[in-house]
Design a protein around this motif. Structure first.
Motif, short mmCIF file in Angstrom:
data_model
loop_
_atom_site.label_atom_id
_atom_site.label_comp_id
_atom_site.label_asym_id
_atom_site.label_seq_id
_atom_site.Cartn_x
_atom_site.Cartn_y
_atom_site.Cartn_z
N ILE A 143 0.83 -1.21 0.00
CA ILE A 143 0.00 0.00 0.00
C ILE A 143 0.86 1.26 0.00
N VAL A 144 1.88 1.26 0.83
CA VAL A 144 2.74 2.44 0.98
C VAL A 144 4.17 1.96 1.20
N ARG A 145 5.15 2.71 0.69
CA ARG A 145 6.53 2.23 0.71
C ARG A 145 7.18 2.32 2.09
N TYR A 170 2.91 5.49 -3.53
CA TYR A 170 2.86 6.36 -2.36
C TYR A 170 3.95 6.01 -1.35
N ARG A 171 4.62 7.05 -0.85
CA ARG A 171 5.75 6.85 0.05
C ARG A 171 5.35 6.86 1.51
N LEU A 172 4.51 7.82 1.93
CA LEU A 172 4.18 7.95 3.35
C LEU A 172 2.70 7.85 3.65
N ILE A 173 1.88 8.55 2.88
CA ILE A 173 0.44 8.60 3.15
C ILE A 173 -0.30 8.11 1.91
N PRO A 174 -1.04 7.02 2.00
CA PRO A 174 -1.76 6.49 0.83
C PRO A 174 -2.66 7.54 0.19
#
Length: 227
Positions: free
Chosen positions: A157-159, A220-224
């Motif tokens: 979902i997010v990295r 997405y890196r931090l917030i979906p």
């Protein structure tokens, strides 16, 4: 056994420091929010730590290492210092706000709801660690442990799901300690984590095979749905 003893020793030291900051800032030990927060956190830390000692001792050993290490990039050391200052300083601000200055008046029901949010955040972070056995507290490539790209669980979902969980952790802490003003630390933490993500992504792209392909699949890196 030595790993468990190290876990218990660090639990005493870290939460002893947190207790000193919280009650020192509060100016009193008659502070329900402070005791509630420490009680929840100590219980969760010991339970999850003992479980990790049994199912993934390698990761626990990594998690118990100091926040500044020799093979850690200088940029990560520099950004980690303000993150730690914000975390501990934020707790002091929350305690002073709620118990010394009385700027915030928070109903007990909201504080108990904060316990639920805090628990949910920590469960999410623990899920992340159970999914990724290479979730070290510092930026580094763990070649000695055969680090590989993780694409399942929250990583689908997010990295950087652990950082995502940390935002809810700091918000839950603010509620449990009874401070509305403490919620201001969440966007500040997001900003600092965004900087650290830049440092971490550079190291992962350069040193971890397959990370570029993974980053193309998971945007997405931090917030979906946001960043």
């Amino acid at each position: 056994m030595s790993l468990v003893l190290n876990l218990l020793a660090q639990t005493i030291v870290w939460f002893g420091l947190m207790g000193a900051i919280i009650f020192g800032a509060a100016g009193t030990i008659d502070y329900t929010g402070g005791w509630l927060y420490l009680g929840v956190m100590i219980t969760i830390s010991v339970v999850f730590g003992l479980h990790m000692a049994r199912v993934d001792p390698g990761l626990l050993q990594e998690r118990l290492k100091p926040p500044v290490q020799r093979d850690q990039p200088l940029a990560d050391k520099l950004v980690l210092i303000p993150i730690l200052l914000l975390m501990f300083g934020g707790m002091g601000l929350m305690a002073a706000d709620a118990a010394r200055w009385h700027w915030s008046i928070m109903p007990p029901s909201v504080q108990w709801a904060g316990c639920g949010l805090l628990l949910a955040a920590i469960l999410f972070i623990y899920w992340t660690m159970r999914t990724n056995s290479f979730a070290a507290p510092v930026v580094k490539i763990q070649r000695d442990r055969g680090q590989a790209v993780i694409t399942t669980g929250p990583y689908a979902i997010v990295r950087h799901p652990m950082y995502f969980g940390a935002l809810f952790y700091i918000a839950g802490t603010s509620f449990v300690l009874g401070s509305w003003w403490g919620l201001a630390t969440a966007p500040l933490l997001a900003l600092l984590l965004g900087i650290r993500i830049g440092v971490e992504e550079k190291a992962l792209r350069m040193g971890l095979e397959g990370y570029d392909d993974y980053a193309r699949r998971v945007r997405y890196r931090l917030i979906p749905l946001i960043w």
